[in-house]
Design a protein around this motif. Structure first.
Motif, PDB file in Angstrom:
ATOM      1  N   GLY A 461      -1.551  -6.816  13.951  1.00  0.00           N
ATOM      2  CA  GLY A 461      -2.203  -6.128  12.958  1.00  0.00           C
ATOM      3  C   GLY A 461      -2.033  -6.903  11.532  1.00  0.00           C
ATOM      4  N   PRO A 462      -2.727  -6.346  10.705  1.00  0.00           N
ATOM      5  CA  PRO A 462      -2.545  -6.967   9.211  1.00  0.00           C
ATOM      6  C   PRO A 462      -1.215  -6.839   8.632  1.00  0.00           C
ATOM      7  CG  PRO A 462      -3.992  -5.005   9.122  1.00  0.00           C
ATOM      8  CD  PRO A 462      -3.549  -5.229  10.637  1.00  0.00           C
ATOM      9  N   VAL A 463      -0.929  -7.771   7.599  1.00  0.00           N
ATOM     10  CA  VAL A 463       0.213  -7.440   6.587  1.00  0.00           C
ATOM     11  C   VAL A 463      -0.116  -7.220   5.329  1.00  0.00           C
ATOM     12  CG1 VAL A 463       2.261  -8.456   5.759  1.00  0.00           C
ATOM     13  CG2 VAL A 463       1.838  -9.125   8.368  1.00  0.00           C
ATOM     14  N   PHE A 464       0.365  -6.083   4.630  1.00  0.00           N
ATOM     15  CA  PHE A 464      -0.187  -5.678   3.390  1.00  0.00           C
ATOM     16  C   PHE A 464       0.953  -5.918   2.426  1.00  0.00           C
ATOM     17  CE2 PHE A 464      -2.793  -3.332   6.080  1.00  0.00           C
ATOM     18  CZ  PHE A 464      -4.295  -3.073   5.490  1.00  0.00           C
ATOM     19  N   ARG A 465       0.546  -6.244   1.427  1.00  0.00           N
ATOM     20  CA  ARG A 465       1.494  -6.027   0.003  1.00  0.00           C
ATOM     21  C   ARG A 465       1.002  -5.190  -1.169  1.00  0.00           C
ATOM     22  NH1 ARG A 465       5.166 -10.374  -0.246  1.00  0.00           N
ATOM     23  NH2 ARG A 465       5.074 -12.021   1.426  1.00  0.00           N
ATOM     24  N   VAL A 466       1.570  -4.340  -1.917  1.00  0.00           N
ATOM     25  CA  VAL A 466       1.173  -3.662  -2.736  1.00  0.00           C
ATOM     26  C   VAL A 466       1.824  -3.625  -4.335  1.00  0.00           C
ATOM     27  CG1 VAL A 466       0.347  -1.810  -1.013  1.00  0.00           C
ATOM     28  CG2 VAL A 466       2.589  -1.532  -1.907  1.00  0.00           C
ATOM     29  N   ILE A 467       0.944  -3.517  -5.234  1.00  0.00           N
ATOM     30  CA  ILE A 467       1.664  -3.490  -6.389  1.00  0.00           C
ATOM     31  C   ILE A 467       0.998  -2.269  -7.233  1.00  0.00           C
ATOM     32  CG2 ILE A 467       1.602  -4.797  -8.535  1.00  0.00           C
ATOM     33  CD1 ILE A 467       1.185  -7.387  -7.221  1.00  0.00           C
ATOM     34  N   PRO A 468       1.812  -1.364  -7.534  1.00  0.00           N
ATOM     35  CA  PRO A 468       1.451  -0.167  -8.266  1.00  0.00           C
ATOM     36  C   PRO A 468       1.361  -0.503  -9.791  1.00  0.00           C
ATOM     37  CG  PRO A 468       3.712  -0.004  -7.711  1.00  0.00           C
ATOM     38  CD  PRO A 468       3.213  -1.077  -6.973  1.00  0.00           C
ATOM     39  N   THR A 469       0.391  -0.171 -10.646  1.00  0.00           N
ATOM     40  CA  THR A 469       0.072  -0.289 -12.017  1.00  0.00           C
ATOM     41  C   THR A 469      -0.067   0.931 -12.564  1.00  0.00           C
ATOM     42  OG1 THR A 469      -2.263  -0.915 -11.833  1.00  0.00           O
ATOM     43  CG2 THR A 469      -0.599  -2.545 -11.649  1.00  0.00           C
ATOM     44  N   LEU A 470      -0.158   0.943 -13.919  1.00  0.00           N
ATOM     45  CA  LEU A 470      -0.692   2.163 -14.473  1.00  0.00           C
ATOM     46  C   LEU A 470      -2.175   2.520 -14.247  1.00  0.00           C
ATOM     47  CD1 LEU A 470       0.733   1.386 -18.200  1.00  0.00           C
ATOM     48  CD2 LEU A 470       1.540   3.225 -16.439  1.00  0.00           C
ATOM     49  N   ALA A 471      -3.060   1.549 -13.972  1.00  0.00           N
ATOM     50  CA  ALA A 471      -4.386   1.917 -13.736  1.00  0.00           C
ATOM     51  C   ALA A 471      -4.490   2.377 -12.341  1.00  0.00           C
ATOM     52  CB  ALA A 471      -5.068   0.751 -13.773  1.00  0.00           C
ATOM     53  N   GLY A 472      -3.654   2.060 -11.216  1.00  0.00           N
ATOM     54  CA  GLY A 472      -3.728   2.353  -9.650  1.00  0.00           C
ATOM     55  C   GLY A 472      -2.774   1.535  -8.939  1.00  0.00           C
ATOM     56  N   ILE A 473      -3.230   1.255  -7.821  1.00  0.00           N
ATOM     57  CA  ILE A 473      -2.480   0.510  -6.909  1.00  0.00           C
ATOM     58  C   ILE A 473      -3.477  -0.704  -6.338  1.00  0.00           C
ATOM     59  CG2 ILE A 473      -2.861   1.857  -4.606  1.00  0.00           C
ATOM     60  CD1 ILE A 473       0.187   1.435  -4.033  1.00  0.00           C
ATOM     61  N   TYR A 474      -2.715  -1.833  -6.445  1.00  0.00           N
ATOM     62  CA  TYR A 474      -3.336  -3.136  -5.949  1.00  0.00           C
ATOM     63  C   TYR A 474      -2.674  -3.268  -4.740  1.00  0.00           C
ATOM     64  CZ  TYR A 474      -5.150  -4.627 -10.574  1.00  0.00           C
ATOM     65  OH  TYR A 474      -5.680  -4.720 -11.664  1.00  0.00           O
ATOM     66  N   PHE A 475      -3.776  -3.717  -3.851  1.00  0.00           N
ATOM     67  CA  PHE A 475      -3.218  -4.135  -2.601  1.00  0.00           C
ATOM     68  C   PHE A 475      -3.697  -5.466  -1.843  1.00  0.00           C
ATOM     69  CE2 PHE A 475      -7.411  -2.289  -1.550  1.00  0.00           C
ATOM     70  CZ  PHE A 475      -7.837  -3.007  -0.407  1.00  0.00           C
ATOM     71  N   TYR A 476      -3.131  -6.281  -1.060  1.00  0.00           N
ATOM     72  CA  TYR A 476      -3.749  -7.396  -0.665  1.00  0.00           C
ATOM     73  C   TYR A 476      -3.344  -7.339   0.917  1.00  0.00           C
ATOM     74  CZ  TYR A 476      -3.865 -12.462   0.602  1.00  0.00           C
ATOM     75  OH  TYR A 476      -4.052 -13.589   1.183  1.00  0.00           O
TER      76      TYR A 476
END
Length: 625
Positions: A461-476
């Motif tokens: 399956g895919p591998v994710f990374r996440v970065i939470p910020t004040l605006a929302g959550i970024y994902f890759y």
């Protein structure tokens, strides 16, 4: 001139006499077709070979079919009937479908006797999930024959019905076909009538079979024969009509042989006053009560026990951050009216898990329920090394003939997953490249298939990374994928990503918690910009409104063997609150993998069916705050 007329009359009379003696005077096509069906050869008393389902099996299933064809040529029956599901079907690409048809026809063309094929669901239902899409039916009619029809042979009448008129999973016969059937039955004077169909409509409560049966019992119908279930069993007898369900001839097998899961074809022997049905597998001819109806129903009850009835009772901690030394609690239910011997064992599946004891044996009384406990250990592993373990629950069923049949259920062990993600002030450019330094420090969230099943592809399956910020959550996300599916407008019938979150502590206490609406993203828009909806959870299909404010960019890798996507989901879309949560949230992220057919496989960071088993995303304030 007179002698010529007399000669023509004599020839016509002889032809009619020949037709009457061979039983070929009546052929009644129910639909148009470009295929030509040959007349069966005459015989005194005759045998019919019946081939069963060939779908969902490995490519080697064609070899099984080819072996059956060779044996049938040795037996030399009057003709052959195929019960349906000749090709995999469920495709959008008709070129691929035509290739599958040609492969199976290359085998069936070796038959030295006439073939009468039926249409099964795999033969006519396309991958569009659209009941108005009749292209599969048109292919079948062009290559194999009418969708429903009848014919006579040696004083017997054979009716081939069409059960897929809805072009959906639920079988149906329409009014036009029913009227045709009524007229066809009233027009036959045959001593024996046999009815064949793909799906056993009498096993579907809403299929309206009682009305059809009432029609059949007014005529000398001896047997009704169907397939579809990939299990053989001699079913009910009703008003002197015997019902049968055939298994597979080259198709996928789901159960042990004594539970009906066997490769076979059938020989139907029709005599002036009786008939017999025998099962044939290499070197064997089996009686038609090889698996009895009651035994089959009991074993199916075991095979389809829900995960709540028999399954892992609670999640265990994931070894991603620290070692695990605990136990797995497995609840085991016996739904039958007899005691059952059950063995429960742990399966590491190539991971670093160790179970102790390796297995436990239980004796569960009729209608009873017990817990089995297995100790489990694992050293710490990275997210990339993590393998989800399983428990195997094996029931030993003893059938009416005293034969022991293992019924095996596999259940993945849910893991309590946790990731730490500081709130970031980084500036992220959405380009599906994840080139910013912040991505290198982001937690890695690997995904798994959490429900074991017979159709699991085994693809990573895919591998994710996440970065939470004040605006929302970024994902890759990055994923290798042998077939990147990009069918715009068909939603989950495409590759798609989802994110879901619930505010509050992420403890995995016992009990259920309804899965909240999730954000579903289709990464591969026509300009590289994806599309997103906020949808109520459904493991197969996204139905919801457009998720405003979600930004995503997807890229298919060179050669089409994988994809990447990068996006931002605002907090107010994910949690209905624009303020970032504090502490921790229940969180899940994953992707559907669709390979251009009607089926999608779900890979997710944590189990999806119950929000109490979602992972915990621990949000930390930035350093210096």
């Amino acid at each position: 001139m007179k002698r010529s007329a007399e000669l023509c009359f004599l020839v016509a009379a002889l032809a009619l006499l020949l037709l009457a003696r061979t039983g070929l005077a009546r052929f009644n096509p129910g639909t148009d077709t470009a295929a030509q069906l040959s007349d069966p050869a005459p015989a005194d008393g005759f045998t019919v070979a019946i081939l069963a389902d060939r779908t969902a099996g490995a490519e080697s299933g064609l070899a099984v079919l080819e072996q059956a064809v060779a044996e049938i040529n040795l037996i030399r029956p009057a003709f052959v009937v195929h019960i349906g599901d000749l090709v995999p079907g469920y495709l959008r690409d008709l070129d691929r479908w035509e290739e599958d048809i040609e492969r199976v026809k290359a085998v069936l063309d070796k038959l030295e006797v006439p073939l009468f094929p039926l249409a099964g669901n795999h033969d006519v239902i396309t991958g569009t999930d659209n009941p108005e899409d009749h292209r599969g039916e048109e292919l079948h009619q062009r290559h194999f024959g009418p969708l429903y029809y009848s014919f006579d042979h040696r004083g017997a009448h054979f009716i081939c019905l069409y059960t897929e008129e809805s072009l959906r999973s639920a079988p149906r016969m329409g009014r036009r076909q029913l009227d045709w059937l009524r007229e066809d039955l009233s027009g036959t004077a045959a001593r024996h009538v046999f009815v064949l169909m793909h799906k056993p409509l009498w096993e579907y409560p809403d299929a309206g079979w009682d009305a059809v049966h009432a029609m059949l019992r007014e005529h000398p119908v001896r047997a009704v024969i169907a397939g579809h279930f990939h299990h053989y069993y001699k079913s009910q007898q009703r008003d002197g009509i015997q019902y049968y369900v055939l298994g597979v001839t080259g198709g996928q097998i789901f159960s042990p042989e004594l539970a009906g899961g066997l490769e076979h074809y059938c020989l139907l022997r029709v005599e002036p006053d009786a008939y017999r049905l025998a099962l044939v597998k290499p070197g064997h001819i089996l009686p038609d009560d090889y698996i009895q109806n009651d035994d089959f129903k009991n074993m199916e009850r075991l095979r389809f026990l829900s995960r709540e009835e028999t399954g892992v009772a609670a999640a265990i901690r994931s070894p991603e951050l620290r070692p695990v030394d605990g136990r797995v609690a497995v609840i085991v239910t016996n739904p039958l009216d007899r005691p059952m011997r059950v063995t429960v064992r742990g399966i590491a599946r190539g991971g670093r898990w160790a179970f102790r004891p390796p297995a436990r044996s239980l004796l569960i009384g009729a209608g009873g329920r017990q817990y089995a406990y297995l100790g489990v250990r694992s050293e710490p592993v990275s997210s990339e090394e993590l393998v989800v373990p399983e428990v195997e629950v094996q029931y030993t069923y003893v059938d009416g003939r005293g034969r022991s049949v293992p019924i095996v259920l596999r259940r993945r062990v849910p893991l309590d997953r946790e990731a730490v993600a500081p709130l970031s002030k980084a500036s992220i450019a959405l380009d599906a490249r994840a080139a910013e330094r912040a991505w290198r420090a982001a937690p890695v969230l690997t995904t798994a298939v959490w429900q074991a099943g017979p159709f699991e592809t085994g693809e990573s399956g895919p591998v994710f990374r996440v970065i939470p910020t004040l605006a929302g959550i970024y994902f890759y996300a990055e994923s290798a994928d042998a077939f990147v599916s990009d069918f715009h407008g068909e939603r989950i019938l495409s590759d798609a990503v989802f994110l879901g979150a619930l505010p509050g502590p992420g403890d995995n206490a016992a009990g259920d918690l309804t899965v909240p609406p999730v954000v579903v993203i289709f990464p591969f828009g026509p300009t590289g910009a994806g599309q997103a909806v906020r949808a109520y959870w459904d493991p197969k299909r996204a139905i919801g409104a457009e998720a405003e404010g979600v930004h995503v960019v997807g890229r298919v890798l060179e050669g089409g063997k994988g994809w990447r996507c990068e996006g931002l989901v605002p907090w107010d879309v994910l949690l209905s609150d624009p303020v970032p949560p504090s502490g921790e949230v229940r969180f899940n992220i994953g992707a559907w993998d669709n390979d251009g057919d009607l089926f999608s496989e779900l890979h997710s960071w944590a189990p999806t069916g119950n929000a109490t088993q979602w992972g915990r995303l621990i949000l930390q304030s930035p350093e210096g705050d």
